[in-house]
Enzyme design. Structure first.
Site, PDB file in Angstrom:
ATOM      1  CB  CYS A 158      88.140  93.292  87.101  1.00  0.00           C
ATOM      2  SG  CYS A 158      86.163  93.297  87.330  1.00  0.00           S
ATOM      3  CG  ASP A 159      90.829  94.391  85.471  1.00  0.00           C
ATOM      4  OD1 ASP A 159      90.611  93.944  85.237  1.00  0.00           O
ATOM      5  OD2 ASP A 159      90.348  96.042  85.314  1.00  0.00           O
TER       6      ASP A 159
ATOM      7  CB  CYS B 177      86.839  96.416  88.656  1.00  0.00           C
ATOM      8  SG  CYS B 177      86.233  94.900  89.185  1.00  0.00           S
TER       9      CYS B 177
END
Ligand code: FAD
Ligand code: NAP
Length: 313
Positions: free
Chosen positions: A139-140, A136
């Site tokens: 997300c990261d 992701c």
């Protein structure tokens, strides 16, 4: 069973399919209950710009899903933040158990559990998950400011993730196992023109390299698909973007499936192999897999459920 919560229609899943089913079912006065699952809003909550949702030239995925949730709620859908852990479709009313301990009984069910990220299945991938390996980018990606990243995959997700990661990384290498991408042409153009992105064709990921203390990624060993020649690309982050698999675990041994664990529906409808159970979105669709097609199927599922319930009296 006496303290179970009964509903005419239980919707499982809160992506575009689930929320659209909620909007239509609520407007049909079915007073549906929708259980959101572990990812409220579904897959679009892990992306940034969505440029193909009709009516919005560009909308952030998480914003779009919050709007859908609010819409479903406003129309009268009861939205529950919980996960269904077991579903018994062998007799009616159907029974669903949730992670919080609530038991639901339902006259009809709409399954809209979507899909989950696929992984390569390498032991080193498992070892470094959360320590340099991710599926992701939204997300990261932030953790890789000024660092080098390798992305694997050749579809829309891989290209989108590679482009997004250039916001943080000094360099992004996209690795694909063939010599052409399946991503949309407009996305490919953006990828090929980007000065920070290099594409390595015809290679598969052999192993992810890293350190033990602290646990972290240092590179990815690639293998040429025909010659077998190996090379290691140094990187700090490795993003897997090789597609998604249908989240059909709840019903795999109860419903007819197709194309590798997708829930089968009667052509032209959302009726599954069990009467009163309907399926919509990426859970059943191995071809289009778009927000708008999932929403369309969510609408169909609510209408199919409404007609079926009416016929039951
Ligand atoms: P999903 O969105 O997958 O939602 C499934 C829902 O089911 C989730 O809410 C989950 O919590 C819930 N669930 C699962 N198991 C349970 C359970 N046991 N109990 C309760 N709930 C459960 N499509 C586009 O059209 N345009 C784009 O720009 C686009 N970008 C994308 C970017 C990325 C990174 C990804 C991964 C996908 C993208 N897609 C895009 C595809 C799109 O997101 C999907 O086609 C769409 O979200 C599918 O909707 P769905 O409702 O079927 O399922
Ligand atoms: P996808 O279209 O199924 O593509 C998966 C890619 O990963 C393919 O290129 C595939 O290679 C590769 N792959 C699969 N298994 C692999 C393995 N074991 N090792 C190496 N590579 C592997 O999946 P996706 O990109 O996640 O897209 C899913 C759906 O969401 C699609 O319908 C897509 O259109 C949609 N989506 C849309 C948008 C958008 O509209 N902007 C954005 C993201 C996603 P091959 O090509 O060789 O098969």
């Amino acid at each position: 069973m006496s303290d179970a919560t009964h509903t005419r229609l239980l919707i499982i899943g809160s992506g575009p399919a689930g929320y659209t089913a909620g909007i239509y079912a609520a407007r049909a006065m079915l007073e549906p209950i929708l259980v959101q699952g572990i990812q409220p809003g579904g897959q679009l909550t892990i992306t940034t710009d969505v440029e193909n949702w009709p009516g919005d030239t560009s909308v952030m995925g998480p914003d779009l899903m919050l709007r859908m949730e609010a819409h479903a709620k406003e129309m009268g859908t009861t939205i529950i933040t919980d996960v269904i852990t077991a579903l018994d479709l062998s007799k009616r009313p159907f029974t669903a158990q949730s992670d919080s301990g609530t038991v639901y009984t339902a006259d009809a069910v709409v399954l809209a559990t979507g899909a989950q990220a696929r992984w390569l299945g390498l032991p080193s991938e498992e070892k470094f998950k959360g320590f340099g390996v991710s599926a992701c980018a939204t997300c990261d990606g932030f953790f890789y400011r000024g660092k080098e990243i390798v992305v694997v995959g050749g579809g829309n997700t891989a290209v989108e993730e590679a482009l997004f990661l250039t916001n943080f990384a000094s360099k992004v290498t996209l690795v694909h196992r063939r010599d052409s991408l399946r991503a949309e042409k407009i996305m490919q153009d953006r990828l090929f023109k980007h000065p920070k992105i290099e594409v390595i064709w015809d290679h598969e990921v052999a192993e992810i390299q890293g350190t033990e203390m602290p646990l972290g990624v240092t590179g990815v060993t690639l293998r040429h698909v025909t010659t077998g020649t190996e090379q290691t690309v140094p990187c700090d982050g490795f993003f897997v973007a090789i597609g998604h698999a249908p989240a059909s675990e709840l019903v795999r041994d109860q419903l007819k499936l197709h194309s590798g664990n997708y829930v089968w529906v009667e052509p032209g409808s959302t009726r599954t192999s069990i009467e009163g159970v309907f399926a919509a979105g990426d859970l059943t669709d191995d071809k289009y897999r778009q927000a708008v097609t999932s929403a369309g199927m969510g609408c169909m599922a609510a209408l199919d459920a409404e007609h079926w319930l009416a016929a039951q009296g």
